[in-house]
Design an enzyme around this catalytic site. Structure first.
Site, PDB file in Angstrom:
ATOM      1  N   GLU A 451       3.090   7.861   8.325  1.00 48.30           N
ATOM      2  CA  GLU A 451       4.194   7.490   9.211  1.00 48.30           C
ATOM      3  C   GLU A 451       5.526   7.342   8.477  1.00 48.30           C
ATOM      4  OE1 GLU A 451       1.925   5.667  12.988  1.00 48.30           O
ATOM      5  OE2 GLU A 451       2.373   4.205  11.447  1.00 48.30           O
ATOM      6  N   GLU A 517      -6.389   9.641  12.570  1.00 51.71           N
ATOM      7  CA  GLU A 517      -6.687   8.391  13.267  1.00 51.71           C
ATOM      8  C   GLU A 517      -7.063   8.749  14.700  1.00 51.71           C
ATOM      9  OE1 GLU A 517      -3.523   5.455  12.894  1.00 51.71           O
ATOM     10  OE2 GLU A 517      -3.168   6.078  10.831  1.00 51.71           O
TER      11      GLU A 517
HETATM   12  C1  GAL Z   1      -1.065   4.290  13.559  1.00 51.17           C
HETATM   13  C2  GAL Z   1      -0.793   3.828  12.161  1.00 51.17           C
HETATM   14  C3  GAL Z   1      -1.699   2.722  11.726  1.00 51.17           C
HETATM   15  C4  GAL Z   1      -1.785   1.686  12.793  1.00 51.17           C
HETATM   16  C5  GAL Z   1      -2.279   2.302  14.050  1.00 51.17           C
HETATM   17  C6  GAL Z   1      -2.308   1.346  15.203  1.00 51.17           C
HETATM   18  O1  GAL Z   1       0.064   4.788  14.122  1.00 51.17           O
HETATM   19  O2  GAL Z   1      -0.891   4.867  11.237  1.00 51.17           O
HETATM   20  O3  GAL Z   1      -1.209   2.184  10.541  1.00 51.17           O
HETATM   21  O4  GAL Z   1      -0.513   1.181  13.026  1.00 51.17           O
HETATM   22  O5  GAL Z   1      -1.434   3.319  14.449  1.00 51.17           O
HETATM   23  O6  GAL Z   1      -3.132   0.282  14.996  1.00 51.17           O
HETATM   24 MG    MG Z   2       2.943   2.342  10.845  1.00 57.71          MG
END
Ligand code: GAL
Ligand code: MG
Length: 998
Positions: A451, A517
């Site tokens: 990010e 993710e």
């Molecule tokens: C993503 C991020 C993580 C965490 C997650 C939400 O955007 O990379 O660090 O923030 O979302 O829990």
């Molecule tokens: Mg973040």
């Protein structure tokens, strides 16, 4: 006023290292992968003198407090001499201070000064001595005996300084480490987690020969080719004649002695005398009969690399565990040892509920073993390089690792990706990670960070990386964000976050797609994991993903006594929590609970396990989805087919038993299958006429494994032998009482009076919003419609034969009126049949549930049910549960998600009993169809009103929900909402159930 200071010929440059983005370190040794477990060392972990200053410029007090290293001062208890108590602070994107990059706050900037003595042996005289600081956040300034020996940044990698010149062997030496919390580098460490301060990994001194191994780079591939590049440094710039390098490799057939190339390929020549770089030697060998490393077969070979003096004695030595494996991308496939593997991954932070970011090797082992036991084969080190011990454990236990650089500029992403002042920091952080970790076979992919938008600084880092390590792909989500298929980018992998099934299956893809993710595990979540995997396993180019995330970041907080409100800290008694539940006087704190502002509330509680590592129900779901074998019936349903779903291993490590009903069991013999192969096996005929038609194969580990003892459940696939299509109530023998027999007693409002119920059955459309319901904005709609406080008006009570017919309406806020009819009929066995109809107006487009809620008398504490179990299940998260008869304590049915919310549900329930101690009567309930049921000690309204569990008082009664329909849990707190198939809409809902006293 005139400046009267004398002019200096050499004016000092006033650098504040915490406010100088171009400065990533000063006199810090280059990162390397030399591992010297046997080098002479002086451990420096333990008690240090300590002062926490309000700013880095504040003068020290004459008196010292004490604290432990490693440790986060944010959770430690110490004498706060300067009144700076600095507690944990949680933010997701927002920086914890308003200042703009590159400057940290000019005012308050907590700074820890650590000091202690180090007794250095006299025989270290003449050696090179290195100070190793495992990790400190975010700027480390080191002094030895009052001499500044170096500065380091990058809170998640070690800093090493050559302290030979400052140290006095044979004497007591003073080591001072100054740790400044906020710096220019903090803008690069804006990860979604608690902000802490301190020294978070181990500290020690070690000694080497002045001429030493400076680095060891190992490449080992299946087929046995081993290539080790060894760099030597020290002394005057020319390697003395006769010095050499060798390797020793342990194989099952004995120890192989591996000489290096005779000449140091690239060495300084006397005429140049360029530097302390002396040369690079190479060990090249082809090791016969090598067995490759994979996550399923983590075979390691011990390699010792030695630097010899001219007389053959060993001047320096580095130890490694080598795995022979390859990684390559071919088209849209990522291949490990030539095989397209699935990444069943999880994102893991360094986190502990008592110690904050300090995590020891045993804790890391426990994390990884738990993951392996639940079918995970991959970890993304979100969002920074982990303690190196984690990678050694991943090598040993068998996990693929995406190793991520400590770069997240989230709040200022766009500016910093192209800010040349940060160019050095970007490349430094990536390079130092790679130089430290490149010898680990578990590391299969490098990640440039998280990010941070996408800019020239990323391309610079990727360029360095690709040249230095051509053996692994590079990924970076920011580089594919806007264009997944872009050929030229810093990412070799399409690694989106939280993309929907629809998006990922809209191929074809030009590169492998592995979600960095997905399936956000916040609260009661991870809906549709099975749908994701159906899509992944049936779509070319899709290779899996990494669930967000492993653990809830709840910090144990004291609620009573002198330190009320503060973190319980590293010394909190072991009885402060168990099985996810905190003892009275404690709770799991999330954002805002330490008075931290701004904050992002419970968004840090988004893991697959509770803060104490108790698995949430989604873990069982994942385990089943990741099952190493598949069980199906043959088309004629007379036999079963078993398929090996692994990539490299056979089924030899597994044993299995057939189970049917609540007691039928028989041994099963698993066929000997290569990966991908399948075979037909006979059904356990002795068990078949057993009444229940759900046949389960319980698969466990056949022997003790490094990550699981023998007998650990691996999966429990189930097949249904024959469907019985008769109505469940008919099957349950619900016979209506003769007309006029038995009476249904109603109160003035038309509500049932029943000796075993303390609250009568009423219609409910509300569930305590899950985190997904809240963060996805869905619960706001429900509240606007007034679903949490529907007002019931009785319309009519009538008699039809033996039945009482009760009609009522429930008024919503502006979405129309819900009509509800309850027909209550006495049964021949003394029970009651309840037929219900709810007619919902079209405006109620999307509901949490439609169903009945009632409360029983106190004293009922055991639930036995036929349905999915044993764990908690919801319509879109029930693949990990088998259908059958299950039994549990009512108190244990409820999952204590950090923020109280809908919890404890069981899916596909056909019938259940609630019983208590012998004297108390119980109840039996049968349903017309497999339905969603929950039995807990909490009303939905109690759960809705509470922010933490310590605010909840469990009721003595059982709160029972029988749902005609219940909305899936989805993942809307970050990612797609519940899939349409698992939503609850308007129209007519009908359901029937019987209540029978036992
Ligand atoms: C993503 C991020 C993580 C965490 C997650 C939400 O955007 O990379 O660090 O923030 O979302 O829990
Ligand atoms: Mg973040």
């Amino acid at each position: 006023m005139q400046d009267r200071r004398p002019a200096s010929a050499e004016p000092a440059v006033p650098i504040d290292p915490w406010d100088a983005p171009e400065l990533t370190g000063w006199r810090r040794l280059p990162m390397h992968a030399v591992v010297r477990p046997d080098a002479p060392r002086v451990p420096l972990d333990g008690r240090w003198r300590f002062q926490l200053l309000p700013t880095p410029r504040t003068p020290l007090a004459g008196r010292w407090a004490e604290t432990d290293v490693p440790g986060c001062w944010t959770v430690q208890d110490f004498d706060d001499l300067h009144g700076v108590r600095d507690l944990p602070h949680y933010t997701n994107v927002t920086m914890p201070f308003p200042d703009l990059p590159p400057s940290p706050p000019a005012g308050r900037n907590p700074t820890g000064v650590y000091e202690r003595e180090a007794d250095v042996p006299a025989d270290w005289a003449g050696r090179r001595v290195v100070l190793h600081v495992g990790a400190a956040e975010s700027v480390l300034i080191a002094h030895v005996n009052g001499t500044a020996v170096g500065v380091g940044k990058d809170s998640r990698l070690a800093s090493e300084f050559d302290v030979t010149h400052a140290l006095r062997p044979g004497e007591r030496n003073t080591v001072r480490l100054t740790v400044v919390k906020w710096s220019d580098a903090t803008f690069l460490e804006d990860q979604d987690q608690w902000w802490h301060g301190g020294i978070t990994r181990s500290v020690h001194l070690y000694a080497t020969d002045p001429l030493h191994l400076a680095d060891v780079g190992i490449t080992a591939v299946p087929g046995g080719t081993l290539d080790v590049a060894v760099r030597v440094r020290g002394g005057e710039g020319v390697l003395p004649a006769g010095w050499s390098v060798s390797g020793l490799l342990c194989t099952p057939d004995g120890i192989l002695r591996l000489p290096a190339d005779e000449a140091f390929a690239r060495a300084n020549v006397a005429s140049e005398r360029v530097s302390d770089f002396l040369g690079e030697a190479r060990i090249r060998a082809v090791v016969p009969g090598v067995r490759p490393w994979t996550a399923e077969t983590p075979r390691l070979y011990d390699l010792t690399v030695r630097l010899h003096r001219a007389d053959g004695s060993v001047a320096d030595e580095s130890r490694h565990r080598v795995g022979f494996r390859s990684v390559e991308i071919s088209g849209a496939d990522l291949l490990v040892n030539g095989v397209r593997v699935y990444f069943r991954g999880v994102n893991r932070h360094d986190f502990h509920p008592l110690t904050g970011r300090v995590v020891d090797a045993e804790e890391m082992r426990a994390d990884l073993c738990l993951l392996k036991r639940h079918g995970f084969n991959a970890v993304r080190t979100a969002h920074y390089p982990p303690d190196p011990a984690l990678l050694s454990l991943a090598d040993e236990l068998g996990l693929y690792v995406v190793d991520e650089a400590d770069i997240e500029t989230h709040d200022h992403a766009h500016e910093l990706a192209d800010d040349p002042r940060y160019l050095g920091a970007f490349t430094d952080r990536v390079a130092r990670m790679v130089l430290r970790d490149r010898n680990h076979p578990s590391v299969v992919v490098w990640s440039l960070g998280n990010e941070s938008d996408y800019g020239a600084n990323h391309d610079a880092a990727a360029g360095w990386l690709r040249r230095t390590d051509p053996t692994r792909p590079v990924q970076y989500e920011g580089a594919i964000k806007d264009a997944w298929e872009q050929a030229q980018s810093a990412s070799d992998i399409i690694c989106p976050m939280y993309a929907s099934i629809e998006e990922i299956t809209a191929g074809p893809h030009s590169k492998p797609l592995i979600l960095c993710e997905y399936s956000h595990a916040m609260g009661n979540s991870n809906g549709s994991l099975a749908d994701y995997w159906r899509a992944i396993e049936s779509t070319p180019g899709l290779q899996g993903g990494f669930v967000w995330e492993f653990r809830d970041h709840g910090i144990l907080q004291r609620l009573t006594g002198e330190r009320a409100g503060r973190p319980a800290g590293p010394d909190a008694a072991a009885d402060a929590y168990a099985d996810g539940v905190t003892a009275p006087g404690y709770r799991w704190a999330y954002g805002g609970d330490f008075g931290d502002t701004p904050h992002d509330g419970a968004f840090c509680a988004d893991g697959l396990v509770l803060p104490d590592r108790t698995p949430k129900p989604a873990m069982a779901e994942h385990r089943e989805i990741a099952a190493p074998l598949r069980l199906e019936l043959t088309p004629d349903r007379r036999e079963a087919r078993i398929t090996n779903r692994q990539h490299f291993a056979g089924l030899g490590w597994l044993s299995a038993r057939w189970h049917i009903g609540d007691s039928g069991t028989a041994p099963a013999r698993l066929p000997d299958l290569a990966p991908g192969e399948s075979a037909v096996v006979p059904l356990p005929t002795s068990l078949l006429p057993h009444g229940d038609s759900h046949l389960t194969l319980r698969v466990t580990t056949a022997e003790d494994l490094p990550w699981a003892p023998r007998g650990t459940l691996v999966c429990a696939p189930q097949v249904v032998l024959a469907e019985d299509h008769r109505d469940l109530l008919t099957r349950a023998g619900a016979v209506l009482a003769a007309d006029g027999a038995g009476a249904v007693e109603l109160d003035d409002a038309g509500l049932l009076r029943h000796p075993l119920l303390t609250a009568p059955p009423v219609l409910t459309l509300w569930r305590a919003p899950t985190d997904n319901d809240e963060w996805g904005g869905i619960a706001d709609r429900w509240r606007a419609w007034g679903l949490h406080a529907l007002e019931r008006t009785l319309v009519s009570v009538g008699r039809e034969g033996a039945s009482m017919v009760v009609r009522s309406v429930y008024a919503t806020d502006g979405a129309g009126t819900v009509g509800h009819e309850q027909v209550l009929t006495p049964l021949a066995n003394g029970g009651l049949l309840v037929d219900e109809t709810a007619v919902l107006p079209d405006a109620l487009t999307d509901l949490p549930r439609v169903g009945t809620v009632f409360e029983t008398v106190a004293g009922l504490d055991t639930l036995e049910w036929f349905g999915r179990g044993p764990g908690e299940t919801y319509p879109d998260r029930c693949a990990g549960a088998t259908a059958g008869l299950h039994r549990a304590d009512v108190d244990a049915l409820f999952t204590p998600y950090l923020r109280p919310q809908e919890s404890g549900g069981r899916h596909d329930v056909r019938r259940f009993t609630l019983t208590g101690a012998a004297a108390a009567p119980g109840i039996a309930v049968h349903l017309d169809l497999p339905r969603q049921v929950s039995v807990t000690r909490h009303r939905a309204a109690d759960l809705t009103a509470a922010a933490h569990h310590d605010e909840l008082v469990p009721r003595a009664t059982c709160v029972v929900h029988l749902d005609a329909a219940h909305r899936g849990v989805g993942t809307a707190s970050c990612g797609p909402d519940t899939l349409p198939a698992y939503r609850v809409g308007p129209g007519t809902h009908r359901w029937s159930w019987t209540l029978q006293p036992l």
